[in-house]
Design a protein around this motif. Structure first.
Motif, mmCIF file in Angstrom:
data_model
loop_
_atom_site.group_PDB
_atom_site.id
_atom_site.type_symbol
_atom_site.label_atom_id
_atom_site.label_comp_id
_atom_site.label_asym_id
_atom_site.label_seq_id
_atom_site.Cartn_x
_atom_site.Cartn_y
_atom_site.Cartn_z
ATOM 1 N N SER A 50 -85.835 -59.286 -9.121
ATOM 2 C CA SER A 50 -85.882 -59.844 -10.478
ATOM 3 C C SER A 50 -84.509 -60.194 -11.037
ATOM 4 N N PHE A 51 -83.455 -59.608 -10.463
ATOM 5 C CA PHE A 51 -82.100 -59.938 -10.926
ATOM 6 C C PHE A 51 -81.809 -61.426 -10.767
ATOM 7 N N LEU A 52 -82.500 -62.074 -9.814
ATOM 8 C CA LEU A 52 -82.280 -63.497 -9.583
ATOM 9 C C LEU A 52 -82.682 -64.344 -10.785
ATOM 10 N N LEU A 53 -83.527 -63.801 -11.643
ATOM 11 C CA LEU A 53 -84.011 -64.537 -12.810
ATOM 12 C C LEU A 53 -83.079 -64.423 -14.011
ATOM 13 N N ASP A 54 -82.053 -63.582 -13.914
ATOM 14 C CA ASP A 54 -81.149 -63.407 -15.051
ATOM 15 C C ASP A 54 -79.681 -63.519 -14.656
ATOM 16 N N LEU A 55 -79.260 -62.639 -13.731
ATOM 17 C CA LEU A 55 -77.869 -62.623 -13.251
ATOM 18 C C LEU A 55 -76.833 -62.533 -14.373
ATOM 19 N N GLY A 56 -77.214 -61.882 -15.484
ATOM 20 C CA GLY A 56 -76.266 -61.671 -16.573
ATOM 21 C C GLY A 56 -76.157 -62.811 -17.561
ATOM 22 N N PHE A 57 -76.950 -63.877 -17.372
ATOM 23 C CA PHE A 57 -76.827 -65.031 -18.259
ATOM 24 C C PHE A 57 -77.427 -64.785 -19.634
ATOM 25 N N SER A 58 -78.395 -63.858 -19.763
ATOM 26 C CA SER A 58 -78.940 -63.550 -21.091
ATOM 27 C C SER A 58 -77.868 -62.899 -21.957
ATOM 28 N N THR A 59 -77.087 -61.998 -21.367
ATOM 29 C CA THR A 59 -75.983 -61.365 -22.095
ATOM 30 C C THR A 59 -74.915 -62.395 -22.438
ATOM 31 N N ALA A 60 -74.629 -63.281 -21.486
ATOM 32 C CA ALA A 60 -73.655 -64.352 -21.732
ATOM 33 C C ALA A 60 -74.116 -65.256 -22.868
ATOM 34 N N ASN A 61 -75.429 -65.509 -22.934
ATOM 35 C CA ASN A 61 -75.969 -66.379 -23.977
ATOM 36 C C ASN A 61 -75.785 -65.763 -25.366
ATOM 37 N N ILE A 62 -76.094 -64.464 -25.492
ATOM 38 C CA ILE A 62 -75.896 -63.778 -26.776
ATOM 39 C C ILE A 62 -74.417 -63.808 -27.161
ATOM 40 N N LYS A 63 -73.563 -63.565 -26.180
ATOM 41 C CA LYS A 63 -72.117 -63.545 -26.422
ATOM 42 C C LYS A 63 -71.618 -64.899 -26.909
ATOM 43 N N ARG A 64 -72.002 -65.969 -26.229
ATOM 44 C CA ARG A 64 -71.507 -67.308 -26.579
ATOM 45 C C ARG A 64 -72.024 -67.772 -27.937
ATOM 46 N N ILE A 65 -73.317 -67.549 -28.215
ATOM 47 C CA ILE A 65 -73.862 -67.961 -29.510
ATOM 48 C C ILE A 65 -73.234 -67.143 -30.631
ATOM 49 N N SER A 66 -73.054 -65.841 -30.413
ATOM 50 C CA SER A 66 -72.452 -64.963 -31.429
ATOM 51 C C SER A 66 -71.018 -65.375 -31.740
ATOM 52 N N GLU A 67 -70.329 -65.897 -30.733
ATOM 53 C CA GLU A 67 -68.932 -66.313 -30.921
ATOM 54 C C GLU A 67 -68.810 -67.685 -31.558
ATOM 55 N N GLY A 68 -69.949 -68.390 -31.727
ATOM 56 C CA GLY A 68 -69.908 -69.667 -32.427
ATOM 57 C C GLY A 68 -70.004 -70.915 -31.568
ATOM 58 N N MET A 69 -70.411 -70.774 -30.314
ATOM 59 C CA MET A 69 -70.596 -71.949 -29.465
ATOM 60 C C MET A 69 -71.678 -72.843 -30.062
ATOM 61 N N ASP A 70 -71.539 -74.159 -29.942
ATOM 62 C CA ASP A 70 -72.522 -75.103 -30.464
ATOM 63 C C ASP A 70 -73.924 -74.698 -29.990
ATOM 64 N N PHE A 71 -74.824 -74.497 -30.956
ATOM 65 C CA PHE A 71 -76.148 -73.944 -30.655
ATOM 66 C C PHE A 71 -76.938 -74.829 -29.693
ATOM 67 N N GLU A 72 -76.927 -76.121 -29.920
ATOM 68 C CA GLU A 72 -77.729 -77.033 -29.096
ATOM 69 C C GLU A 72 -77.209 -77.102 -27.664
ATOM 70 N N TYR A 73 -75.893 -77.095 -27.507
ATOM 71 C CA TYR A 73 -75.320 -77.047 -26.161
ATOM 72 C C TYR A 73 -75.684 -75.720 -25.477
ATOM 73 N N ALA A 74 -75.616 -74.621 -26.251
ATOM 74 C CA ALA A 74 -75.847 -73.289 -25.691
ATOM 75 C C ALA A 74 -77.271 -73.140 -25.169
ATOM 76 N N ILE A 75 -78.261 -73.515 -25.995
ATOM 77 C CA ILE A 75 -79.656 -73.301 -25.571
ATOM 78 C C ILE A 75 -80.038 -74.229 -24.418
ATOM 79 N N THR A 76 -79.416 -75.405 -24.362
ATOM 80 C CA THR A 76 -79.713 -76.330 -23.259
ATOM 81 C C THR A 76 -79.090 -75.835 -21.961
ATOM 82 N N THR A 77 -77.847 -75.402 -22.049
ATOM 83 C CA THR A 77 -77.162 -74.863 -20.867
ATOM 84 C C THR A 77 -77.942 -73.693 -20.287
ATOM 85 N N TYR A 78 -78.333 -72.785 -21.169
ATOM 86 C CA TYR A 78 -79.059 -71.588 -20.743
ATOM 87 C C TYR A 78 -80.430 -71.947 -20.162
ATOM 88 N N PHE A 79 -81.112 -72.938 -20.746
ATOM 89 C CA PHE A 79 -82.432 -73.355 -20.270
ATOM 90 C C PHE A 79 -82.345 -73.923 -18.852
#
Length: 509
Positions: A50-79
């Protein structure tokens, strides 16, 4: 507001936990431990990948959005990352099963395990996209939107468990067939889960990301991915080893008790859920005092909520597991070990969060490596009777519980030491006093329990749980461990009128 958001998630976990307990009750009563063990083994086997489905990107996503990364770029990149990971997961899982069967001539103890594997592949993919939405709403600190879909899914799933176990499972000649029904229910209910989140995110707009956006995610996720990989393996390897040496009955017993204790872990996770974005913000703005106070206060309030529950589970371990089935009484010592482990992990969670919030996920990577090897080594020593022509302790499921407890203790000490080096905090003294009060509470309960009062009935246990909180909080207030400011804060947070207003306001947006 942060306290109210956290309380809402705690309330959600309380409600879904109670619903989940009721579903588990029907499954174990009318299907038995073995079908539940077949399902849990299949989940654990797939969970190794199951690690293949995340690989730490969910934590990275929270970190980047919390730091102020453009929301639309962030959710698309993560998707896009999620889609790629889902394809890799399916390819690896199917290839692994086929390789094991065709080339290594492997086989399963029952055919239902293999059938369940293929049914549960969509479940893991759906779960991955649930995490996609959860990480975004977590970064946005939307507690109500995180809570409502979870309640709907848990209710739907456990109602289906109750109906099917009562009307189908108890009439089956081969009870293990019911494991496939449970697997199908999980796929259906998680489909609903994802659809509800899609509704709340319907107004989001996707924006074609650039290479630099992917780079930002990868740079943070790579060190975290090691923690995720080893965490997935550590969290599932015990069930696989128990299955190999003892069979699905013992897996069912161990997994059933893990599910009972999971409520404690979920409650702690809820209390700390919104700390990560807040800690990231405070750390990036160099607000050291507020940052340290947040960690210490989080530990204090987590202890205040979790400790009485753990005391209750330790003192009434046999009575608690008997609520589900008398077959679990023989395994009640596992509940004691896992409850203590849950307390340690809960108290340590704010300190663990510090390393991600401060941009140092590599430390948690090293901790995951240590934790993984501690669990693996002690699983091998404690679970089997005999392995590789060597004699071992043969503690079966209890051995797995002890191995995980030892891992938590080692992890706690190392994390506290390094947090002290960086932030000059190691423990909230108030928590030490709470633990002393907790021990006194446990002793009082032990003597009261032996007065031949009712303890095995469900209503009696609810009364004993209430008494546990009354004794603990009463002694805490008497010895000024629980202060007037704490009471004022708690009463403000649990104000029902303010909570309803908050939920209405967020759900309308």
């Amino acid at each position: 507001m942060l306290g109210r958001k956290s309380l809402l998630l705690v309330a959600q976990n309380l409600l879904t936990g109670l619903i989940g307990y009721l579903g588990l009750l029907y499954v174990l009563r009318y299907a038995g431990l073995e079908p539940y063990g077949v399902l849990q083994f299949s989940l654990s086997f797939l969970g190794l990948f199951s690690f293949l489905l995340d690989l730490g990107f969910s934590t990275a996503n929270i970190k980047r959005i919390s730091e102020g990364m453009d929301f639309e770029y962030a959710i698309t990149t993560y998707f896009i990352i999620k889609i790629i990971l889902a394809i890799i997961f399916v390819a690896v899982v199917i290839s692994s099963i086929e390789f094991w069967e065709i080339f290594l001539k492997g086989h399963f103890q029952t055919p239902y395990e293999e059938y369940a594997f293929f049914i549960l592949i969509p479940y893991y993919i759906l779960q991955s996209f649930v995490i996609y939405y959860q990480s975004i709403f977590n970064a946005l600190t939307k507690a109500a939107i995180l809570s409502v879909p979870r309640i709907i899914e848990a209710t739907f799933r456990n109602v289906m468990y109750i109906i099917t176990s009562y009307y189908i499972a108890r009439s089956l000649v081969y009870k293990n067939e019911y494991s496939l029904i449970m697997a199908l229910i999980m796929v259906v209910t998680y489909s609903v889960y994802v659809l509800i989140f899609m509704y709340y995110g319907r107004k989001w707009k996707f924006k074609k990301p650039k290479r630099e956006h992917f780079k930002k995610y990868v740079e943070f996720a790579l060190p975290v991915s090691v923690s995720v990989i080893l965490g997935a393996i550590s969290g599932n390897i015990s069930n696989v080893i128990i299955q190999y040496f003892w069979g699905p009955y013992y897996v069912g017993a161990y997994s059933g008790i893990v599910t009972i204790v999971a409520f404690v872990n979920a409650t702690a996770s809820s209390l700390v859920a919104f700390i990560y974005p807040t800690m990231s913000s405070l750390h990036s703005n160099n607000k050291k005092i507020e940052y340290s106070d947040l960690i210490l206060n989080a530990e204090k309030y987590i202890s205040m909520v979790i400790l009485p529950i753990v005391i209750f589970m330790v003192v009434f371990s046999k009575q608690v597991v008997n609520l589900w089935t008398a077959q679990l009484i023989a395994f009640s010592s596992i509940l004691i070990v896992l409850s203590i482990m849950a307390l340690i992990n809960s108290l340590n969670s704010p300190y663990s969060t510090h390393f991600n919030a401060s941009g140092n996920p590599k430390f948690l990577m090293y901790m995951s490596i240590i934790s993984f090897f501690v669990i693996l080594i002690f699983d091998i020593i404690l679970i089997p009777r005999r392995f590789l022509l060597m004699q071992f302790l043969g503690l079966s499921a209890l051995g797995a519980a002890i191995a995980n407890l030892l891992s938590s203790i080692v992890t706690m000490f190392i994390i506290r030491i390094y947090t002290y080096k960086e932030e000059k905090i190691i423990v909230n003294r108030n928590v030490i006093y709470q633990i002393i009060i907790g021990i006194i509470t446990g002793i009082v309960l032990y003597f009261l329990k032996n007065l031949k009062l009712p303890t095995y009935q469900w209503w009696a246990l609810l009364i004993w749980l209430f008494i546990t909180f009354v004794i603990f909080l009463g002694l805490s207030y008497m010895f000024k461990i629980l202060k007037k400011d704490d009471m004022k804060y708690i009463l403000d947070v649990i104000n029902p009128k303010e909570m309803v207003n908050y939920i209405k306001e967020e759900m309308k947006k």
